[in-house]
Design a protein around this motif. Structure first.
Motif, PDB file in Angstrom:
ATOM      1  N   LEU A 179      -6.332   4.005   7.708  1.00  0.00           N
ATOM      2  CA  LEU A 179      -5.579   2.769   7.430  1.00  0.00           C
ATOM      3  C   LEU A 179      -5.115   2.637   9.094  1.00  0.00           C
ATOM      4  CD1 LEU A 179      -3.413   4.582   4.455  1.00  0.00           C
ATOM      5  CD2 LEU A 179      -3.729   2.213   3.969  1.00  0.00           C
ATOM      6  N   LEU A 212      -4.453   6.168  -3.544  1.00  0.00           N
ATOM      7  CA  LEU A 212      -3.683   4.663  -2.627  1.00  0.00           C
ATOM      8  C   LEU A 212      -3.745   4.276  -3.516  1.00  0.00           C
ATOM      9  CD1 LEU A 212      -3.768   3.902  -0.160  1.00  0.00           C
ATOM     10  CD2 LEU A 212      -5.799   2.538  -0.735  1.00  0.00           C
ATOM     11  N   LEU A 215       0.255   5.696  -0.573  1.00  0.00           N
ATOM     12  CA  LEU A 215      -0.631   7.087   0.010  1.00  0.00           C
ATOM     13  C   LEU A 215       0.219   8.154  -0.682  1.00  0.00           C
ATOM     14  CD1 LEU A 215      -3.254   7.607   0.843  1.00  0.00           C
ATOM     15  CD2 LEU A 215      -2.357   8.340   2.558  1.00  0.00           C
ATOM     16  N   HIS A 237      -2.710   0.440  -4.212  1.00  0.00           N
ATOM     17  CA  HIS A 237      -2.607  -1.024  -3.620  1.00  0.00           C
ATOM     18  C   HIS A 237      -1.840  -2.034  -5.099  1.00  0.00           C
ATOM     19  CE1 HIS A 237      -5.212  -4.653  -1.863  1.00  0.00           C
ATOM     20  NE2 HIS A 237      -3.471  -4.343  -1.932  1.00  0.00           N
ATOM     21  N   LEU A 287       1.087  -1.110   0.065  1.00  0.00           N
ATOM     22  CA  LEU A 287       0.307   0.474   0.368  1.00  0.00           C
ATOM     23  C   LEU A 287       0.877   1.056  -0.089  1.00  0.00           C
ATOM     24  CD1 LEU A 287      -2.406  -0.651   2.539  1.00  0.00           C
ATOM     25  CD2 LEU A 287      -3.408  -0.896   0.536  1.00  0.00           C
ATOM     26  N   TYR A 301       1.730   1.044   5.177  1.00  0.00           N
ATOM     27  CA  TYR A 301       1.208   1.526   4.165  1.00  0.00           C
ATOM     28  C   TYR A 301       2.704   2.600   3.925  1.00  0.00           C
ATOM     29  CZ  TYR A 301      -0.248   5.180   7.034  1.00  0.00           C
ATOM     30  OH  TYR A 301      -0.971   6.714   8.043  1.00  0.00           O
ATOM     31  N   ILE A 306     -12.168   6.132  -0.913  1.00  0.00           N
ATOM     32  CA  ILE A 306     -10.758   5.441  -0.556  1.00  0.00           C
ATOM     33  C   ILE A 306     -10.912   4.600   0.489  1.00  0.00           C
ATOM     34  CG2 ILE A 306      -7.986   5.229   0.410  1.00  0.00           C
ATOM     35  CD1 ILE A 306      -7.605   7.508  -1.678  1.00  0.00           C
TER      36      ILE A 306
END
Length: 218
Positions: free
Chosen positions: A23, A61, A7, A63, A5, A30, A74
């Motif tokens: 998160l 984001l 961001l 992923h 992940l 992340y 998100i």
């Protein structure tokens, strides 16, 4: 769901702040990819980032190969991909309440105080700073007055915006209170909001998401 992940975030963006909280509440690891919204004319306008987010906004984001945009989308994606702990309640009625509270911030307060709106006031209309700040305070006060009424008079409000666990509405409210304090809004008229803020910021998930704790904080 084991993909990495990442961001795209700006330390003082309240929309990115919401997602950082979400998160953290999920306990997810992340990587922060800073996008400075002011430096170099705004790094969100650079072609590489604009290709990922044509709105030139944060957060975005990543992923794995998936790209998810818009903070509420998100947060809902996180809730569907990692269902526990929940950001939205179990029942349709309760989910509608939480979504409505979240959208009071994301649809009605924040867009009127967004950086691009303030930059347009300053750069295109040459609005004096005092008048710009009055605009910001006016719309925050209108929104918070309504939220205080709804939260203080509803038995569904608990320690947090909804019940005894933090969720999507809290993810949205706390960054907006940060903005309110930043622009000098007097929070004395909103005791329920302040009580919820204090409860949230006592949790590591909220504390670690604070703007001043971000790697790109100024």
């Amino acid at each position: 769901m084991g993909e990495h992940l990442r961001l795209y975030s700006y330390w003082r963006s309240s929309a990115a702040y919401r997602v950082r909280i979400g998160l953290n509440l999920k306990g997810l690891s992340y990587e922060i990819l800073p996008v400075h919204l002011v430096r170099d004319g705004g790094q969100q306008h650079q072609p590489d980032y604009a290709a990922k987010n044509p709105q030139h906004l944060v957060p975005t984001l990543l992923h794995g190969t998936r790209v998810v945009r818009q903070s509420l989308a998100i947060l809902e994606y996180l809730d569907e991909a990692w269902p526990s702990p929940r950001l939205l309640p179990m029942t349709a009625r309760d989910r509608a309440r939480v979504r409505a509270l979240a959208q009071m911030v994301t649809s009605d307060i924040h867009p009127l105080n967004n950086l691009r709106v303030l930059q347009y006031f300053e750069n295109t209309w040459h609005v004096p700073h005092a008048e710009r700040d009055d605009w910001i305070k006016h719309w925050i006060l209108e929104g918070f007055t309504a939220m205080e009424s709804l939260l203080s008079q509803d038995s569904a409000t608990g320690v947090y915006c909804h019940g005894q666990s933090p969720g999507m509405a809290d993810c949205c409210l706390i960054p907006q209170i940060f903005n309110a304090r930043r622009f000098g809004v007097d929070m004395d008229a909103f005791p329920t909001l302040v009580r919820i803020e204090q409860a949230c910021l006592a949790l590591p998930a909220f504390d670690h998401a604070r703007p001043e704790r971000q790697p790109d904080a100024q």
